[in-house]
Design a protein around this motif. Structure first.
Motif, short mmCIF file in Angstrom:
data_model
loop_
_atom_site.label_atom_id
_atom_site.label_comp_id
_atom_site.label_asym_id
_atom_site.label_seq_id
_atom_site.Cartn_x
_atom_site.Cartn_y
_atom_site.Cartn_z
N PRO A 179 0.80 -1.23 0.00
CA PRO A 179 0.00 0.00 0.00
C PRO A 179 0.83 1.27 0.00
N ASP A 180 2.06 1.19 0.52
CA ASP A 180 2.90 2.39 0.54
C ASP A 180 3.27 2.83 -0.87
N ILE A 181 3.45 1.87 -1.78
CA ILE A 181 3.76 2.23 -3.17
C ILE A 181 2.54 2.84 -3.85
N ALA B 175 2.23 6.43 -2.51
CA ALA B 175 3.23 7.33 -3.09
C ALA B 175 2.89 7.66 -4.53
N THR B 176 2.37 6.67 -5.27
CA THR B 176 1.98 6.90 -6.66
C THR B 176 0.84 7.92 -6.74
N ALA B 177 -0.15 7.74 -5.88
CA ALA B 177 -1.28 8.67 -5.86
C ALA B 177 -0.84 10.07 -5.43
N MET B 178 0.05 10.15 -4.44
CA MET B 178 0.54 11.46 -4.00
C MET B 178 1.26 12.19 -5.13
N ALA B 179 2.05 11.44 -5.90
CA ALA B 179 2.73 12.05 -7.04
C ALA B 179 1.72 12.57 -8.05
N GLY B 180 0.67 11.78 -8.30
CA GLY B 180 -0.37 12.23 -9.23
C GLY B 180 -1.06 13.48 -8.73
N GLN C 143 -8.44 -3.86 0.63
CA GLN C 143 -8.84 -2.67 1.38
C GLN C 143 -7.63 -1.84 1.81
N SER C 144 -6.50 -2.50 2.05
CA SER C 144 -5.31 -1.77 2.48
C SER C 144 -4.84 -0.79 1.40
N ILE C 145 -4.97 -1.18 0.14
CA ILE C 145 -4.61 -0.28 -0.97
C ILE C 145 -5.58 0.89 -1.04
N ILE C 146 -6.87 0.58 -0.94
CA ILE C 146 -7.90 1.62 -0.99
C ILE C 146 -7.70 2.62 0.14
N HIS C 147 -7.47 2.10 1.35
CA HIS C 147 -7.28 2.97 2.51
C HIS C 147 -6.04 3.85 2.34
N ALA C 148 -4.96 3.27 1.83
CA ALA C 148 -3.71 4.02 1.69
C ALA C 148 -3.88 5.19 0.72
N VAL C 149 -4.55 4.96 -0.41
CA VAL C 149 -4.75 6.03 -1.39
C VAL C 149 -5.71 7.07 -0.85
N LYS C 150 -6.78 6.62 -0.21
CA LYS C 150 -7.79 7.56 0.30
C LYS C 150 -7.21 8.49 1.36
N THR C 151 -6.38 7.95 2.25
CA THR C 151 -5.88 8.75 3.36
C THR C 151 -4.65 9.58 3.01
N SER C 152 -4.05 9.32 1.86
CA SER C 152 -2.82 10.05 1.50
C SER C 152 -3.07 11.14 0.47
N THR C 153 -4.30 11.25 -0.05
CA THR C 153 -4.61 12.29 -1.03
C THR C 153 -5.97 12.91 -0.70
N ASN C 154 -6.25 14.02 -1.36
CA ASN C 154 -7.56 14.69 -1.23
C ASN C 154 -8.42 14.45 -2.47
N GLY C 155 -7.98 13.58 -3.36
CA GLY C 155 -8.70 13.36 -4.61
C GLY C 155 -9.92 12.46 -4.43
N ILE C 156 -10.83 12.55 -5.40
CA ILE C 156 -11.96 11.63 -5.50
C ILE C 156 -11.41 10.25 -5.84
#
Length: 204
Positions: free
Chosen positions: A153-155, A158-163, A185-198
């Motif tokens: 999930p960390d990768i 980080a990918t979503a944060m870069a985007g 769910q771990s991937i979904i949670h990681a992206v959701k909590t690390s960005t403000n995007g939809i």
């Protein structure tokens, strides 16, 4: 801000989730009609049109059919520039940020951009992220890229944060059509909590 993106942001602000129906323009029109009518009866009001590989090229006719049935918020989910049509309400203007294939990072977007601008399509900057799903899917084969590992999930974060830092306002996590298992769910949670995007989640 366009109307579709504003709708999605308002729903997120109200902590509301949505279900979107993905329509394949290649299937017969009577099947599309049946799917859309059932979706409308269930209160679904987001309709995606497109796919990784289309053989018939009925995207324009598919969009017009869906709208004629009373659907609102018909959004293009294009696999390439050929699937970009003017009849839709908006387009997920996607860059495949999980891969390193320059065609899907920027080349397809360059080809589609003039048409999108000329026809005033609402373009939603979208980071498209393929996630490992247990088997080779159409999206992986067509894009010729490696998916994000489903146990890291960390990768994904980080990918979503870069985007997001590049200006993307929506992230589409996709396991791909025919995936063996869905996105963890771990991937979904990681992206959701690390960005403000939809966040959209699909495939599987």
């Amino acid at each position: 801000m366009g109307l579709v993106l504003e709708l999605l942001k308002n729903r997120r602000a109200q902590h509301k989730k949505s279900v979107a129906l993905l329509c394949d323009p290649d299937i017969p029109s009577h099947q599309i009609t049946d799917q859309v009518q059932k979706a409308l009866l269930c209160g679904i009001d987001l309709f995606l049109v497109g796919g990784s590989h289309l053989s018939v090229g009925n995207t324009s006719e598919c969009v017009k059919l869906i709208k004629s049935l009373g659907a609102q918020n018909v959004i293009l989910f294009p696999g390439n520039e050929v699937q970009v049509v003017k009849e839709a309400d908006a387009i997920l203007f996607m860059s495949l940020i999980s891969g390193r294939n320059p065609d899907f990072l920027i080349s397809k977007q360059v080809a589609a951009a003039p048409f999108v601008k000329f026809n005033n399509l609402e373009a939603i900057p979208t980071g498209y992220m393929l996630v490992e799903s247990g088997k080779l899917t159409s999206a992986l084969y067509i894009s010729n890229t490696l998916p994000l590992p489903n146990n890291k999930p960390d990768i994904a974060a980080a990918t979503a944060m870069a985007g997001e830092l590049l200006g993307m306002q929506l992230f589409y996590l996709d396991a791909g059509s025919g995936a063996e298992y869905p996105i963890p769910q771990s991937i979904i949670h990681a992206v959701k909590t690390s960005t403000n995007g939809i966040l959209f989640v699909g495939g599987g």
